[in-house]
Motif scaffolding. Structure first.
Motif, mmCIF file in Angstrom:
data_model
loop_
_atom_site.group_PDB
_atom_site.id
_atom_site.type_symbol
_atom_site.label_atom_id
_atom_site.label_comp_id
_atom_site.label_asym_id
_atom_site.label_seq_id
_atom_site.Cartn_x
_atom_site.Cartn_y
_atom_site.Cartn_z
ATOM 1 N N UNK A 245 0.821 -1.223 0.000
ATOM 2 C CA UNK A 245 0.000 0.000 0.000
ATOM 3 C C UNK A 245 0.853 1.270 0.000
ATOM 4 N N UNK A 246 2.116 1.177 0.484
ATOM 5 C CA UNK A 246 2.960 2.378 0.538
ATOM 6 C C UNK A 246 3.468 2.770 -0.847
ATOM 7 N N UNK A 247 3.840 1.759 -1.657
ATOM 8 C CA UNK A 247 4.428 2.084 -2.971
ATOM 9 C C UNK A 247 3.403 1.959 -4.100
ATOM 10 N N UNK A 248 2.287 1.255 -3.814
ATOM 11 C CA UNK A 248 1.290 1.013 -4.866
ATOM 12 C C UNK A 248 1.785 -0.028 -5.862
ATOM 13 N N UNK A 249 2.888 -0.718 -5.527
ATOM 14 C CA UNK A 249 3.443 -1.729 -6.450
ATOM 15 C C UNK A 249 3.399 -3.107 -5.808
ATOM 16 N N UNK A 250 3.533 -4.155 -6.631
ATOM 17 C CA UNK A 250 3.577 -5.515 -6.089
ATOM 18 C C UNK A 250 4.892 -5.736 -5.357
ATOM 19 N N UNK A 251 4.816 -6.441 -4.206
ATOM 20 C CA UNK A 251 6.049 -6.711 -3.457
ATOM 21 C C UNK A 251 6.847 -7.744 -4.261
ATOM 22 N N UNK A 252 8.069 -7.409 -4.678
ATOM 23 C CA UNK A 252 8.784 -8.349 -5.551
ATOM 24 C C UNK A 252 9.234 -9.618 -4.824
ATOM 25 N N UNK A 253 9.054 -10.742 -5.467
ATOM 26 C CA UNK A 253 9.602 -12.011 -4.960
ATOM 27 C C UNK A 253 8.787 -12.672 -3.871
ATOM 28 N N UNK A 254 7.648 -12.068 -3.451
ATOM 29 C CA UNK A 254 6.841 -12.700 -2.404
ATOM 30 C C UNK A 254 5.464 -13.063 -2.985
ATOM 31 N N UNK A 255 5.087 -14.325 -2.786
ATOM 32 C CA UNK A 255 3.827 -14.843 -3.325
ATOM 33 C C UNK A 255 3.014 -15.466 -2.179
ATOM 34 N N UNK A 256 1.701 -15.598 -2.369
ATOM 35 C CA UNK A 256 0.856 -16.257 -1.351
ATOM 36 C C UNK A 256 -0.051 -17.272 -2.041
ATOM 37 N N UNK A 257 -0.423 -18.338 -1.314
ATOM 38 C CA UNK A 257 -1.320 -19.351 -1.888
ATOM 39 C C UNK A 257 -2.103 -20.050 -0.783
ATOM 40 N N UNK A 258 -3.124 -20.800 -1.194
ATOM 41 C CA UNK A 258 -3.952 -21.550 -0.237
ATOM 42 C C UNK A 258 -4.830 -20.604 0.572
ATOM 43 N N UNK A 259 -5.083 -20.990 1.816
ATOM 44 C CA UNK A 259 -5.958 -20.156 2.660
ATOM 45 C C UNK A 259 -5.304 -18.814 2.997
#
Ligand code: FAD
Length: 439
Positions: A335-349
């Protein structure tokens, strides 16, 4: 030898299937898990008596862990002020990070009286009866009149537990919407169908039928569903009376610290059509049910302490993924940069809180791993795994590896045999560590 190496946080179905996908694509996987046992809610959520399902999943998970490129680090919690922070993982130079830590935090609704004695969240009761440390050793007193808020499969599990454990006279499950919107499956309802108060259900259906018809919903479908579940129901000797109520949202848990919960106040809802769905709208009418215990079974929240931005109860999933999979985003928007955090992904619940059964979560883990693999095609340094393993072990010494897990499972199986039980679980981490000869 230098290789791409990733950190996967959480060894539930999503993390394990993600690890499999990554390892099969020649990536070294460091799988960090808060619990000593792998499996997540497949181990500590699924109803205890589903022995065959749980044993089958355990076997499948152990065969995934056996892959030589998967390094398991059990008993390590990732987060701010925990065993290992997200920042520390980034400083270890992992080529990428996948968060599959589930949605394992209580979802507080902010209702007055929510913290009164004997007002619980499903997570607490489920973790207690499924022997998840530390909940396994905590006391959750339950009275004779229980209200469950929510009508999904978790409600069905909780009602099954309350009906079979004894000492509970009444279980009342309350839905925000109507019979056409119930979320529990017939197979789960079959375990509690025998205790359904049929006269009461008939009069509740009579009450809500005019609204259903106005919305174009067919009450006969609800009847057919209930009757089918009743045909296949468990034969319990329990006398617990089980009832369902529709179109109500809790607004107040009444009671005090000394006496605990005394009653639950609800606002009556009506329903409006919203495209292909329905939305509940509160009316001015209120209802009070006497109850000495309430359990909120309305889903759970992701853990903001992991160190990723959270919006209400979910991580801030980016609507503009750089590596989308089947049209879904596995990335987080800063939310601070308005960009996707590079190299971090999420999955599942961790991506969709409280959504779907084990099979869906496992598939989502695989898709999350694919997103990370796409990222690794372009980014991510190669590092020496042996150095990384040493660095992690220097941070925490009581790390549980996969050989120890195999040994622990063997000990638990032997204990079950010795006690003549279908299953045995240690109730605390200390007991598990001492069985392994670590403390
Ligand atoms: C009560 C209940 C009953 C269910 N019954 C069934 C059923 O009968 N059949 C079925 O198919 N599905 C069932 N499910 C659904 C199934 O359990 C989920 O779909 C699945 O477990 C979600 O997988 P996940 O990997 O995303 O998260 P989880 O299973 O929640 O796994 C998360 C993992 O992350 C770890 N973790 C959490 N925080 C951290 C941290 N900070 N650092 C490191 N590790 C962390 C945890 O230790 C855990 O191992 C049930 C769910 C519930 C709640």
């Amino acid at each position: 030898m230098n290789q791409k190496a990733v950190a996967v946080i959480g060894a539930g179905p999503a993390g394990l299937f993600a690890a499999k996908m990554l390892a099969e694509n020649n990536v070294d996987v460091f799988l960090f898990n808060r619990d000593i046992h792998p499996g997540g809610l497949a181990e500590y959520g699924i109803y205890p008596e589903k022995y065959r399902l749980k044993a089958g999943l355990r076997k499948q998970f152990m065969s995934i862990l056996a892959h030589e490129k998967i390094h398991y680090f059990g008993n390590i919690e990732v987060g701010e002020g925990k065993d290992l922070s997200l920042r520390q993982l980034q400083e270890l130079n992992f080529s990428g990070i996948l968060v599959t830590a589930g949605a394992q935090k209580i979802k507080r609704l902010g209702i007055e009286g929510e913290t009164l004695p004997r007002v619980y969240h499903a997570w607490e009761i489920v973790s207690n009866y499924n022997s998840l440390p530390p909940y396994a050793q905590m006391e959750f007193p339950i009275g004779r009149k229980v209200v469950i808020i929510g009508v999904g499969n978790v409600m069905a599990d909780l009602a099954r537990y309350l009906i079979t454990r004894g000492g509970v006279d009444e279980v009342l499950a309350v839905a925000r919407r109507g019979p056409a919107e119930i979320k529990f499956h017939e197979t789960e309802f079959a375990h509690i169908a025998q205790n359904l108060d049929h006269d009461d259900f008939e009069s509740e259906m009579e009450r809500v039928t005019p609204l259903m018809q106005k919305l174009g919903q067919d009450p006969n479908e609800t009847w057919a569903f209930i009757e089918k579940a009743c045909e296949n129901c468990d034969d319990t000797s329990s006398k617990t009376n089980f009832r369902l109520r529709f179109l109500k949202s809790p607004i107040h848990f009444n009671g005090d610290e000394e006496k605990g919960l005394q009653s639950v106040e609800f606002v009556e809802n009506t329903l409006v059509k919203d495209n292909h769905s329905t939305t509940s709208v509160a009316t001015a009418l209120k209802t009070i049910f006497e109850a000495d215990t309430a359990i909120l079974a309305v889903g759970s929240s992701v853990d903001g302490e992991i160190g990723l931005p959270v919006r209400r109860f979910e991580f801030a999933i980016s609507p503009y993924p750089d590596f989308p999979q089947d049209g879904n985003s596995y990335e987080i928007l800063d939310p601070d940069t308005g960009k996707n955090i590079p190299g971090i992904f999420v999955a599942g619940w961790s991506r969709l809180a409280s959504y779907g059964l084990v099979g869906i979560s496992g598939k989502d883990g695989t898709r999350g791993a694919r997103a990370l693999l796409d990222y690794l095609q372009i980014h991510g340094e190669e590092i020496e795994s042996e150095k990384l393993i040493k660095a992690v072990r220097d941070i925490k010494h009581t790390v549980i590896d996969k050989d120890m897990i195999s040994k622990l499972l063997q000990i638990e199986e032997q204990n079950a045999k010795h006690l003549g039980q279908p299953e045995f679980k240690f109730k605390s981490n200390v007991e598990m560590l001492s069985a392994l000869g670590i403390v």
